[in-house]
Design an enzyme around this catalytic site. Sequence first.
Site, mmCIF file in Angstrom:
data_model
loop_
_atom_site.group_PDB
_atom_site.id
_atom_site.type_symbol
_atom_site.label_atom_id
_atom_site.label_comp_id
_atom_site.label_asym_id
_atom_site.label_seq_id
_atom_site.Cartn_x
_atom_site.Cartn_y
_atom_site.Cartn_z
ATOM 1 C CE LYS A 38 17.479 -12.745 12.832
ATOM 2 N NZ LYS A 38 16.576 -13.994 12.351
ATOM 3 C CG ASP A 65 18.999 -17.340 11.595
ATOM 4 O OD1 ASP A 65 18.962 -18.491 12.123
ATOM 5 O OD2 ASP A 65 17.489 -16.021 12.852
ATOM 6 C CG LEU A 66 20.239 -20.030 6.165
ATOM 7 C CD1 LEU A 66 20.711 -20.243 4.673
ATOM 8 C CD2 LEU A 66 18.925 -20.400 5.647
ATOM 9 C CE LYS A 67 17.136 -20.951 14.759
ATOM 10 N NZ LYS A 67 16.931 -19.601 13.670
ATOM 11 C CG ASP A 70 21.782 -32.882 6.817
ATOM 12 O OD1 ASP A 70 21.668 -33.876 7.302
ATOM 13 O OD2 ASP A 70 21.189 -32.131 6.021
ATOM 14 C CB THR A 129 13.449 -19.049 23.030
ATOM 15 O OG1 THR A 129 12.784 -18.897 21.531
ATOM 16 C CG2 THR A 129 14.554 -18.412 23.463
ATOM 17 N NE ARG A 221 8.783 -8.791 15.449
ATOM 18 C CZ ARG A 221 8.533 -9.600 15.812
ATOM 19 N NH1 ARG A 221 6.669 -10.186 15.784
ATOM 20 N NH2 ARG A 221 8.761 -10.689 17.091
HETATM 21 O O1 C5P Z 1 11.641 -8.658 15.545
HETATM 22 P P1 C5P Z 1 12.393 -9.574 16.498
HETATM 23 O O2 C5P Z 1 13.646 -8.167 17.184
HETATM 24 O O3 C5P Z 1 11.186 -10.269 17.612
HETATM 25 O O4 C5P Z 1 13.450 -10.569 15.841
HETATM 26 C C1 C5P Z 1 13.959 -11.041 16.146
HETATM 27 C C2 C5P Z 1 14.938 -11.531 15.351
HETATM 28 O O5 C5P Z 1 15.589 -12.787 15.540
HETATM 29 C C3 C5P Z 1 14.097 -13.122 14.178
HETATM 30 O O6 C5P Z 1 14.639 -12.507 13.666
HETATM 31 C C4 C5P Z 1 14.180 -13.812 15.276
HETATM 32 O O7 C5P Z 1 13.737 -15.328 14.338
HETATM 33 C C5 C5P Z 1 14.593 -14.202 16.086
HETATM 34 N N1 C5P Z 1 15.469 -15.200 17.038
HETATM 35 C C6 C5P Z 1 13.557 -14.893 17.697
HETATM 36 N N2 C5P Z 1 14.278 -15.251 18.788
HETATM 37 C C7 C5P Z 1 14.642 -16.779 19.779
HETATM 38 C C8 C5P Z 1 16.076 -16.796 18.250
HETATM 39 C C9 C5P Z 1 15.333 -16.154 17.110
HETATM 40 O O8 C5P Z 1 13.369 -13.662 18.425
HETATM 41 N N3 C5P Z 1 15.316 -17.289 20.205
#
Ligand code: C5P
Length: 242
Positions: A38, A65-67, A70, A129, A221
């Site tokens: 991603k 993932d640029l959401k 517009d 979220t 992470r």
């Molecule tokens: O490091 P981690 O597993 O928390 O990363 C989750 C990824 O998913 C990040 O890029 C974060 O921006 C994205 N994300 C999220 N929760 C959401 C939507 C997207 O953690 N509700």
Amino acid sequence: MSETKNIRNPVVVALDVSSANQALELVDQLRGLAGMFKIGKELFTTAGPDIVREIINSGEQVFLDLKFHDIPNTVAKAGAAATRLGVSIFNIHALGGSAMMKAVAEAVDDVATRESLPKPKILGVTILTSHTRESLTEVGIASDLESEVVRLAQLCEASGIDGVVASPREISPIKNVVKTPDFVILTPGVRPHGSAMNDQKRVMTPSEALSAGANYLVIGRPITAAENPRLAAEQILAEILG
Ligand code: C5P
């Protein structure tokens, strides 16, 4: 690797890093273990479409993932550009409305057909979220959070896009209302047993999220910040396939 819910490997590794070099290093380390990578706003703003091309040219799949959010014409053109770039998935904000979602779905169909390109999946982001009841009221949304998420997921389905991004607790309510059997659910907030929660609050393990109906799991992470990212990814895959 064996099939998991008709997807070869549902793990989408979030490349939340600030340079092309760091991203490429992770891609190399995780070769063969990630179903997809991603690329979000930070990496894209730093390294641009070149990093997307480089990762795709190395044989990997990319979720951009640029959401997009517009006017319909602008998002349709961005969707056509994402198709030409060769990404496998990109996302848009459902709050852009049905006209915007239909326009981008048509533009992607059109460019993929005319230029014989693979068609990326388009996923809708419902309500971020990070929103709370209070912050939704602030922007004029009065209904409760879960019903808003479900309503927007239905709007995504009716507008002809492929699925939604949904947190673990939203998977079942969405699955209960959508009628399209292959409506895609991509879920972040996934944490293997024993790993740090970081700033994620409501989490599921990879197998719980898949059992609930997720098709793709976005994991950052727990893999990218691990001492040994390869081992961390292997353990997650072992849990899923276990
Ligand atoms: O490091 P981690 O597993 O928390 O990363 C989750 C990824 O998913 C990040 O890029 C974060 O921006 C994205 N994300 C999220 N929760 C959401 C939507 C997207 O953690 N509700």
